[in-house]
Design an enzyme around this catalytic site. Structure first.
Site, PDB file in Angstrom:
ATOM      1  N   LYS A 250       0.847  -1.190   0.000  1.00 25.10           N
ATOM      2  CA  LYS A 250       0.000   0.000   0.000  1.00 25.10           C
ATOM      3  C   LYS A 250       0.874   1.228   0.000  1.00 25.10           C
ATOM      4  O   LYS A 250       1.982   1.145   0.526  1.00 25.10           O
ATOM      5  CB  LYS A 250      -0.953   0.035   1.199  1.00 25.10           C
ATOM      6  CG  LYS A 250      -0.419  -0.388   2.558  1.00 25.10           C
ATOM      7  CD  LYS A 250       0.755   0.275   3.185  1.00 25.10           C
ATOM      8  CE  LYS A 250       0.731   1.741   3.492  1.00 25.10           C
ATOM      9  NZ  LYS A 250       1.970   2.208   4.161  1.00 25.10           N
TER      10      LYS A 250
ATOM     11  N   TYR B  94      -4.500   3.804   6.325  1.00 27.26           N
ATOM     12  CA  TYR B  94      -5.035   2.813   7.271  1.00 27.26           C
ATOM     13  C   TYR B  94      -6.324   3.307   7.909  1.00 27.26           C
ATOM     14  O   TYR B  94      -7.219   2.533   8.217  1.00 27.26           O
ATOM     15  CB  TYR B  94      -4.028   2.519   8.386  1.00 27.26           C
ATOM     16  CG  TYR B  94      -2.846   1.706   7.962  1.00 27.26           C
ATOM     17  CD1 TYR B  94      -2.881   0.315   7.995  1.00 27.26           C
ATOM     18  CD2 TYR B  94      -1.666   2.311   7.541  1.00 27.26           C
ATOM     19  CE1 TYR B  94      -1.792  -0.446   7.617  1.00 27.26           C
ATOM     20  CE2 TYR B  94      -0.565   1.566   7.159  1.00 27.26           C
ATOM     21  CZ  TYR B  94      -0.634   0.189   7.197  1.00 27.26           C
ATOM     22  OH  TYR B  94       0.439  -0.556   6.816  1.00 27.26           O
TER      23      TYR B  94
HETATM   24  P1  NAD Z   1      12.325   1.365   2.868  1.00 27.51           P
HETATM   25  O1  NAD Z   1      12.840   2.706   2.497  1.00 27.51           O
HETATM   26  O2  NAD Z   1      12.776   0.766   4.146  1.00 27.51           O
HETATM   27  O3  NAD Z   1      12.653   0.321   1.709  1.00 27.51           O
HETATM   28  C1  NAD Z   1      12.518   0.638   0.355  1.00 27.51           C
HETATM   29  C2  NAD Z   1      13.385  -0.301  -0.464  1.00 27.51           C
HETATM   30  O4  NAD Z   1      13.309   0.062  -1.823  1.00 27.51           O
HETATM   31  C3  NAD Z   1      14.868  -0.256  -0.063  1.00 27.51           C
HETATM   32  O5  NAD Z   1      15.380  -1.553  -0.019  1.00 27.51           O
HETATM   33  C4  NAD Z   1      15.501   0.508  -1.212  1.00 27.51           C
HETATM   34  O6  NAD Z   1      16.858   0.125  -1.438  1.00 27.51           O
HETATM   35  C5  NAD Z   1      14.618   0.082  -2.372  1.00 27.51           C
HETATM   36  N1  NAD Z   1      14.704   0.980  -3.511  1.00 27.51           N
HETATM   37  C6  NAD Z   1      14.864   0.582  -4.782  1.00 27.51           C
HETATM   38  N2  NAD Z   1      14.914   1.625  -5.587  1.00 27.51           N
HETATM   39  C7  NAD Z   1      14.802   2.728  -4.834  1.00 27.51           C
HETATM   40  C8  NAD Z   1      14.781   4.117  -5.112  1.00 27.51           C
HETATM   41  N3  NAD Z   1      14.902   4.587  -6.366  1.00 27.51           N
HETATM   42  N4  NAD Z   1      14.660   4.944  -4.077  1.00 27.51           N
HETATM   43  C9  NAD Z   1      14.509   4.507  -2.815  1.00 27.51           C
HETATM   44  N5  NAD Z   1      14.511   3.192  -2.484  1.00 27.51           N
HETATM   45  C10 NAD Z   1      14.660   2.326  -3.499  1.00 27.51           C
HETATM   46  O7  NAD Z   1      10.746   1.442   2.818  1.00 27.51           O
HETATM   47  P2  NAD Z   1       9.701   0.455   3.500  1.00 27.51           P
HETATM   48  O8  NAD Z   1       9.300   1.003   4.807  1.00 27.51           O
HETATM   49  O9  NAD Z   1      10.186  -0.922   3.424  1.00 27.51           O
HETATM   50  O10 NAD Z   1       8.440   0.668   2.526  1.00 27.51           O
HETATM   51  C11 NAD Z   1       8.372   0.049   1.252  1.00 27.51           C
HETATM   52  C12 NAD Z   1       6.902  -0.055   0.841  1.00 27.51           C
HETATM   53  O11 NAD Z   1       6.218  -0.869   1.785  1.00 27.51           O
HETATM   54  C13 NAD Z   1       6.153   1.270   0.822  1.00 27.51           C
HETATM   55  O12 NAD Z   1       5.261   1.289  -0.252  1.00 27.51           O
HETATM   56  C14 NAD Z   1       5.381   1.295   2.131  1.00 27.51           C
HETATM   57  O13 NAD Z   1       4.177   2.021   2.047  1.00 27.51           O
HETATM   58  C15 NAD Z   1       5.115  -0.172   2.343  1.00 27.51           C
HETATM   59  N6  NAD Z   1       5.012  -0.524   3.776  1.00 27.51           N
HETATM   60  C16 NAD Z   1       3.947  -1.220   4.184  1.00 27.51           C
HETATM   61  C17 NAD Z   1       3.811  -1.568   5.511  1.00 27.51           C
HETATM   62  C18 NAD Z   1       2.638  -2.362   5.959  1.00 27.51           C
HETATM   63  O14 NAD Z   1       2.451  -2.515   7.168  1.00 27.51           O
HETATM   64  N7  NAD Z   1       1.840  -2.914   5.066  1.00 27.51           N
HETATM   65  C19 NAD Z   1       4.781  -1.188   6.420  1.00 27.51           C
HETATM   66  C20 NAD Z   1       5.889  -0.487   5.970  1.00 27.51           C
HETATM   67  C21 NAD Z   1       5.994  -0.154   4.630  1.00 27.51           C
END
Ligand code: NAD
Length: 375
Positions: A146, A230
């Site tokens: 999401k 959410y």
């Molecule tokens: P994060 O920043 O920790 O991770 C993002 C990942 O994408 C990293 O591994 C990064 O290296 C990679 N990536 C690849 N290309 C990139 C670019 N051009 N710029 C930046 N990062 C790049 O983020 P996250 O917290 O893991 O969130 C990722 C997704 O998951 C988001 O869409 C977020 O909304 C979703 N999320 C959902 C939940 C949930 O409970 N459902 C919780 C956290 C995050």
């Protein structure tokens, strides 16, 4: 106060609540239990489908990969990462063969890998559409985190790609598999305390310094896109209704540098059919986490609603009391069963698109100061 959720009655009531209802939100959990028994007899890879995580950031590493050690119907078969050092760590930690490790450059060749049944896109929001569509073009089923995308147009493209590939799409809405939130659904949609008069919710946290979440191009907005979604979900599943109009006001920015691109906080008001009002708040500067439903015969609420665990709930008949579950394991298992049974996910792409439409309507209301009708 003695709660109706106490002791052994608690589990009994909960089980009845989950199994006995026919609304889609809940019935899939009942089906899940039934299917669980059926699927246990399957054999190939112990009957498990292979998932490849795309993007090994905080959520993939902190929640999804550990959850995939607890799933019954799927397992962590592969990874897609742009960081070679992560490939090494993950390979060792999760016993992933080299042939199932991909970079963003050779991602499309995943189509030739029979170990991978499902792609799970866990990238920054603006990358969801591209990697989901490429996942479908590779002939895989897809779970996308999401918000589904940052525009409704992208959602349409993702849905079209799913249809063209004849593969299923699901959104990472884990709370549809969490007992306290399911109880809010039961109490609200079954009108256990009469008609709802007002529903309110808030989700906010203090966001760390610069990251993609604070950049419009990557995130598509601020806390509304990230955690306000959410609250929108909570209002819709608790009421069983969809909003028809919205007004919204951006909060004051106390840190102009940090929030130069996206809102720091935001409040909005939904109108639902029949006069129900939904008041939402989201923030990257304050902690909040609640979902409250005021009905004719009392209030039921979660005072900790959206986290990975630690939910707390109250009803006119006492505090809720359910066991903690691994939400992500349940969510991924449910999708694996959807795939095995060729049955639509209970959190499908259409729901993701619906929510992106609501997010866009909230922003339009915020920008224009007008009441925006949602069609
Ligand atoms: P994060 O920043 O920790 O991770 C993002 C990942 O994408 C990293 O591994 C990064 O290296 C990679 N990536 C690849 N290309 C990139 C670019 N051009 N710029 C930046 N990062 C790049 O983020 P996250 O917290 O893991 O969130 C990722 C997704 O998951 C988001 O869409 C977020 O909304 C979703 N999320 C959902 C939940 C949930 O409970 N459902 C919780 C956290 C995050």
């Amino acid at each position: 106060m003695k709660s109706k959720y106490d002791k052994s009655r608690r589990k009994f009531l909960h089980d009845i609540g989950l199994a006995g209802l026919s609304i889609p939100f809940i019935s899939a959990v009942g089906n899940c239990n039934e299917e669980t028994k059926k699927q246990k007899t399957m054999s190939a890879k112990n009957g498990k489908l292979g998932i490849a995580l795309v993007g090994l950031g905080g959520y993939a590493g902190g929640q999804l990969a550990p959850a995939l050690l607890q799933t019954e119907h799927c397992y962590l078969a592969g990874i897609v990462t742009g960081t070679p050092s992560k490939a090494v760590t993950w390979k060792e930690k999760y016993n992933i063969p080299d042939k199932n490790i991909y970079s963003y450059d050779n991602y499309d060749s995943i189509k030739d890998n029979p170990d991978i049944d499902i792609i799970y896109v866990v990238l920054p929001n603006n990358m969801h559409a591209e990697y989901t569509i490429r996942g479908f073009e590779a002939g895989k089923h897809v779970i996308c985190e999401k918000p589904m995308a940052i525009t409704v147009e992208d959602c349409d493209k993702m849905l079209a790609a799913s249809k063209k590939a004849n593969k299923l799409l699901s959104i990472g809405y884990r709370l549809h598999f969490e007992p306290y939130n399911l109880e809010m659904v039961r109490l609200g949609t079954q009108k256990m305390y009469g008609n709802l008069k007002k529903i309110s919710g808030g989700f906010g946290f203090r966001a760390g310094p610069s990251q993609w979440r604070l950049t419009q191009k990557y995130a598509g907005g601020g806390p509304l896109m990230d955690v306000g979604i959410y609250v929108i979900q909570g209002m819709c599943y608790t009421s069983g209704m969809e909003p028809i109009a919205v007004t919204a006001v951006e909060g004051v920015k106390t840190d102009l540098e940090k929030f130069k691109e996206v809102e720091q906080s935001l409040t909005w008001q939904f109108e639902f059919p029949g006069g129900l009002i939904g008041e939402g708040i989201t923030s990257y500067a304050d902690n909040m986490n609640f979902l409250k439903a005021e009905a004719d015969k009392g209030t039921f609420e979660l005072t900790s609603a959206y986290n990975y665990n630690g939910q707390k709930g109250n009803t006119p008949e006492g505090p809720m009391n359910f066991s903690t579950v691994n939400q992500q394991a349940r969510q991924m298992d449910a999708f694996a069963l959807s795939v095995k049974n060729n049955k639509k996910s209970i959190v499908p792409g259409e729901m993701g698109k619906r929510d992106v439409k609501y997010l866009q309507a909230v922003y339009e209301a915020m920008r224009t100061g007008k009441r925006i009708e949602i069609k």
